[in-house]
Design a protein around this motif. Structure first.
Motif, PDB file in Angstrom:
ATOM      1  N   MET A 146     -21.941 -28.930  -0.012  1.00  0.00           N
ATOM      2  CA  MET A 146     -23.363 -28.703   0.210  1.00  0.00           C
ATOM      3  C   MET A 146     -23.596 -27.459   1.085  1.00  0.00           C
ATOM      4  SD  MET A 146     -26.124 -31.057   2.193  1.00  0.00           S
ATOM      5  CE  MET A 146     -25.318 -30.624   3.719  1.00  0.00           C
ATOM      6  N   ARG A 147     -22.871 -27.364   2.191  1.00  0.00           N
ATOM      7  CA  ARG A 147     -23.074 -26.250   3.129  1.00  0.00           C
ATOM      8  C   ARG A 147     -22.684 -24.905   2.516  1.00  0.00           C
ATOM      9  NH1 ARG A 147     -20.938 -27.668   8.996  1.00  0.00           N
ATOM     10  NH2 ARG A 147     -21.730 -25.546   9.272  1.00  0.00           N
ATOM     11  N   LEU A 148     -21.733 -24.925   1.592  1.00  0.00           N
ATOM     12  CA  LEU A 148     -21.295 -23.687   0.936  1.00  0.00           C
ATOM     13  C   LEU A 148     -22.100 -23.376  -0.328  1.00  0.00           C
ATOM     14  CD1 LEU A 148     -17.446 -24.129   1.397  1.00  0.00           C
ATOM     15  CD2 LEU A 148     -18.956 -22.555   2.657  1.00  0.00           C
ATOM     16  N   GLY A 149     -23.048 -24.245  -0.673  1.00  0.00           N
ATOM     17  CA  GLY A 149     -23.882 -24.012  -1.851  1.00  0.00           C
ATOM     18  C   GLY A 149     -23.153 -24.176  -3.162  1.00  0.00           C
ATOM     19  N   MET A 150     -22.199 -25.122  -3.194  1.00  0.00           N
ATOM     20  CA  MET A 150     -21.356 -25.285  -4.378  1.00  0.00           C
ATOM     21  C   MET A 150     -21.718 -26.502  -5.238  1.00  0.00           C
ATOM     22  SD  MET A 150     -17.684 -24.349  -2.551  1.00  0.00           S
ATOM     23  CE  MET A 150     -16.757 -24.816  -4.004  1.00  0.00           C
ATOM     24  N   GLU A 151     -22.838 -27.160  -4.936  1.00  0.00           N
ATOM     25  CA  GLU A 151     -23.167 -28.404  -5.636  1.00  0.00           C
ATOM     26  C   GLU A 151     -23.247 -28.248  -7.152  1.00  0.00           C
ATOM     27  OE1 GLU A 151     -24.996 -27.024  -3.089  1.00  0.00           O
ATOM     28  OE2 GLU A 151     -26.153 -28.581  -2.094  1.00  0.00           O
ATOM     29  N   ASP A 152     -23.661 -27.068  -7.631  1.00  0.00           N
ATOM     30  CA  ASP A 152     -23.827 -26.854  -9.067  1.00  0.00           C
ATOM     31  C   ASP A 152     -22.656 -26.119  -9.713  1.00  0.00           C
ATOM     32  OD1 ASP A 152     -26.336 -28.119  -9.042  1.00  0.00           O
ATOM     33  OD2 ASP A 152     -27.332 -26.256  -8.441  1.00  0.00           O
ATOM     34  N   PHE A 153     -21.582 -25.896  -8.956  1.00  0.00           N
ATOM     35  CA  PHE A 153     -20.418 -25.230  -9.522  1.00  0.00           C
ATOM     36  C   PHE A 153     -19.725 -26.149 -10.532  1.00  0.00           C
ATOM     37  CE2 PHE A 153     -19.215 -21.931  -6.020  1.00  0.00           C
ATOM     38  CZ  PHE A 153     -20.515 -21.448  -6.021  1.00  0.00           C
ATOM     39  N   GLU A 154     -19.080 -25.543 -11.520  1.00  0.00           N
ATOM     40  CA  GLU A 154     -18.352 -26.305 -12.536  1.00  0.00           C
ATOM     41  C   GLU A 154     -17.112 -26.958 -11.921  1.00  0.00           C
ATOM     42  OE1 GLU A 154     -15.729 -25.550 -16.605  1.00  0.00           O
ATOM     43  OE2 GLU A 154     -16.920 -23.901 -15.782  1.00  0.00           O
ATOM     44  N   VAL A 155     -17.040 -28.295 -12.010  1.00  0.00           N
ATOM     45  CA  VAL A 155     -15.891 -29.031 -11.493  1.00  0.00           C
ATOM     46  C   VAL A 155     -14.756 -28.931 -12.505  1.00  0.00           C
ATOM     47  CG1 VAL A 155     -15.029 -31.320 -10.824  1.00  0.00           C
ATOM     48  CG2 VAL A 155     -17.341 -30.600 -10.165  1.00  0.00           C
ATOM     49  N   GLU A 156     -13.553 -28.668 -11.999  1.00  0.00           N
ATOM     50  CA  GLU A 156     -12.347 -28.595 -12.838  1.00  0.00           C
ATOM     51  C   GLU A 156     -11.470 -29.781 -12.491  1.00  0.00           C
ATOM     52  OE1 GLU A 156     -10.058 -28.292 -15.435  1.00  0.00           O
ATOM     53  OE2 GLU A 156     -11.095 -26.355 -15.457  1.00  0.00           O
ATOM     54  N   ASN A 157     -11.300 -30.690 -13.428  1.00  0.00           N
ATOM     55  CA  ASN A 157     -10.509 -31.900 -13.177  1.00  0.00           C
ATOM     56  C   ASN A 157      -9.029 -31.743 -13.494  1.00  0.00           C
ATOM     57  OD1 ASN A 157     -12.561 -33.699 -12.198  1.00  0.00           O
ATOM     58  ND2 ASN A 157     -13.400 -33.688 -14.260  1.00  0.00           N
ATOM     59  N   GLU A 158      -8.671 -30.685 -14.196  1.00  0.00           N
ATOM     60  CA  GLU A 158      -7.277 -30.486 -14.562  1.00  0.00           C
ATOM     61  C   GLU A 158      -6.490 -29.874 -13.401  1.00  0.00           C
ATOM     62  OE1 GLU A 158      -5.765 -31.583 -17.101  1.00  0.00           O
ATOM     63  OE2 GLU A 158      -7.421 -32.073 -18.437  1.00  0.00           O
ATOM     64  N   THR A 159      -5.213 -30.219 -13.329  1.00  0.00           N
ATOM     65  CA  THR A 159      -4.315 -29.627 -12.342  1.00  0.00           C
ATOM     66  C   THR A 159      -3.895 -28.237 -12.815  1.00  0.00           C
ATOM     67  OG1 THR A 159      -2.349 -30.512 -13.422  1.00  0.00           O
ATOM     68  CG2 THR A 159      -3.398 -31.914 -11.735  1.00  0.00           C
ATOM     69  N   TYR A 160      -3.381 -27.429 -11.893  1.00  0.00           N
ATOM     70  CA  TYR A 160      -2.875 -26.115 -12.298  1.00  0.00           C
ATOM     71  C   TYR A 160      -1.721 -26.240 -13.299  1.00  0.00           C
ATOM     72  CZ  TYR A 160      -5.832 -23.996  -8.711  1.00  0.00           C
ATOM     73  OH  TYR A 160      -6.902 -23.584  -7.961  1.00  0.00           O
ATOM     74  N   PRO A 161      -0.820 -27.209 -13.143  1.00  0.00           N
ATOM     75  CA  PRO A 161       0.210 -27.352 -14.187  1.00  0.00           C
ATOM     76  C   PRO A 161      -0.378 -27.629 -15.574  1.00  0.00           C
ATOM     77  CG  PRO A 161       0.941 -28.428 -12.192  1.00  0.00           C
ATOM     78  CD  PRO A 161      -0.490 -28.027 -11.963  1.00  0.00           C
ATOM     79  N   ARG A 162      -1.392 -28.491 -15.647  1.00  0.00           N
ATOM     80  CA  ARG A 162      -1.991 -28.770 -16.966  1.00  0.00           C
ATOM     81  C   ARG A 162      -2.725 -27.547 -17.511  1.00  0.00           C
ATOM     82  NH1 ARG A 162      -3.956 -35.066 -16.966  1.00  0.00           N
ATOM     83  NH2 ARG A 162      -1.932 -35.893 -16.396  1.00  0.00           N
ATOM     84  N   LEU A 163      -3.383 -26.800 -16.636  1.00  0.00           N
ATOM     85  CA  LEU A 163      -4.036 -25.570 -17.075  1.00  0.00           C
ATOM     86  C   LEU A 163      -2.993 -24.544 -17.539  1.00  0.00           C
ATOM     87  CD1 LEU A 163      -6.759 -25.370 -14.304  1.00  0.00           C
ATOM     88  CD2 LEU A 163      -7.164 -25.762 -16.755  1.00  0.00           C
ATOM     89  N   THR A 164      -1.862 -24.499 -16.850  1.00  0.00           N
ATOM     90  CA  THR A 164      -0.779 -23.599 -17.263  1.00  0.00           C
ATOM     91  C   THR A 164      -0.262 -24.003 -18.638  1.00  0.00           C
ATOM     92  OG1 THR A 164      -0.159 -23.154 -14.971  1.00  0.00           O
ATOM     93  CG2 THR A 164       1.516 -22.720 -16.650  1.00  0.00           C
ATOM     94  N   MET A 165      -0.167 -25.302 -18.895  1.00  0.00           N
ATOM     95  CA  MET A 165       0.262 -25.754 -20.223  1.00  0.00           C
ATOM     96  C   MET A 165      -0.705 -25.251 -21.297  1.00  0.00           C
ATOM     97  SD  MET A 165       1.575 -29.618 -19.367  1.00  0.00           S
ATOM     98  CE  MET A 165       1.828 -30.049 -21.075  1.00  0.00           C
ATOM     99  N   ARG A 166      -1.995 -25.230 -20.982  1.00  0.00           N
ATOM    100  CA  ARG A 166      -3.011 -24.806 -21.941  1.00  0.00           C
ATOM    101  C   ARG A 166      -3.030 -23.280 -22.119  1.00  0.00           C
ATOM    102  NH1 ARG A 166      -8.474 -26.575 -20.137  1.00  0.00           N
ATOM    103  NH2 ARG A 166      -7.516 -28.602 -20.405  1.00  0.00           N
ATOM    104  N   TYR A 167      -2.940 -22.536 -21.022  1.00  0.00           N
ATOM    105  CA  TYR A 167      -3.155 -21.090 -21.078  1.00  0.00           C
ATOM    106  C   TYR A 167      -1.877 -20.254 -20.960  1.00  0.00           C
ATOM    107  CZ  TYR A 167      -7.989 -22.486 -20.330  1.00  0.00           C
ATOM    108  OH  TYR A 167      -9.221 -23.068 -20.450  1.00  0.00           O
ATOM    109  N   GLY A 168      -0.774 -20.883 -20.623  1.00  0.00           N
ATOM    110  CA  GLY A 168       0.472 -20.150 -20.420  1.00  0.00           C
ATOM    111  C   GLY A 168       1.146 -19.768 -21.726  1.00  0.00           C
TER     112      GLY A 168
END
Length: 182
Positions: A146-168
């Motif tokens: 809230m204090r950083l103004g991030m309430e509307d930012f897109e939440v990413e539920n995947e871990t970096y390893p899973r994202l690496t599997m997708r984009y690596g």
């Protein structure tokens, strides 16, 4: 047993800059930045539990980490995590290999770390995108968001390893995501 509690956001360059500015203006303490190489291991002892072992190398230190996700439907993820500094990551790699754990993923990351009240805020750049993580108690994550103004930012539920599997890219049996020549 340590439980890691964090919320991750996928952000664009403007959002990244806004959060850095907000952290600076609101008294957050900058702890520095690091380039990381993360090597994720898997194998028969870990696979049934959905767990991983990671060696993280930076210019300052190397860490050995065990992680296993606690499944939930929340935007805030929880993982069992054990971590310890290691003196020689190449020797630890040899030990893990002897235990039939093999490198499956390698990803690089550029990370800025900030202490902000009761949470740690990290701003990460990976070859496939930029992310912000807030780690700490759930109530403190919500307050920081809230204090950083991030309430509307897109939440990413995947871990970096899973994202690496997708984009690596698959190279010699290991999925890699690297920045390239430096």
């Amino acid at each position: 047993m340590a439980i890691e509690i964090e919320k991750k956001y996928r952000v664009n360059a403007d959002q990244f800059a806004v959060v850095i500015s907000a952290l600076s203006e609101d008294g957050a303490i900058f702890h520095g930045d690091e380039d990381e190489v993360n090597i994720i291991y898997g194998g028969p002892p870990l696979d049934p539990a959905g767990a991983v072992v990671r060696i993280r190398k930076t210019s300052k230190a190397s860490l050995l980490t065990y992680k296993r996700r606690i499944e939930n439907d929340l935007a805030v993820k929880q993982q069992i995590e054990y971590e310890s500094a290691i003196a020689d990551p190449d020797e630890v790699n040899s030990i893990l290999t002897c235990l039939e754990l093999v490198p499956r993923l390698i990803y690089e990351k550029r990370r800025q770390t900030w202490k902000y009240g009761e949470v740690e805020v990290v701003l990460d750049e990976l070859p496939f995108g930029t992310y912000i993580e807030i780690e700490g108690p759930m109530f403190a994550i919500a307050e920081a968001e809230m204090r950083l103004g991030m309430e509307d930012f897109e939440v990413e539920n995947e871990t970096y390893p899973r994202l690496t599997m997708r984009y690596g890219t698959l190279s010699d049996g290991i999925i890699e995501s690297r920045f390239g020549a430096k």
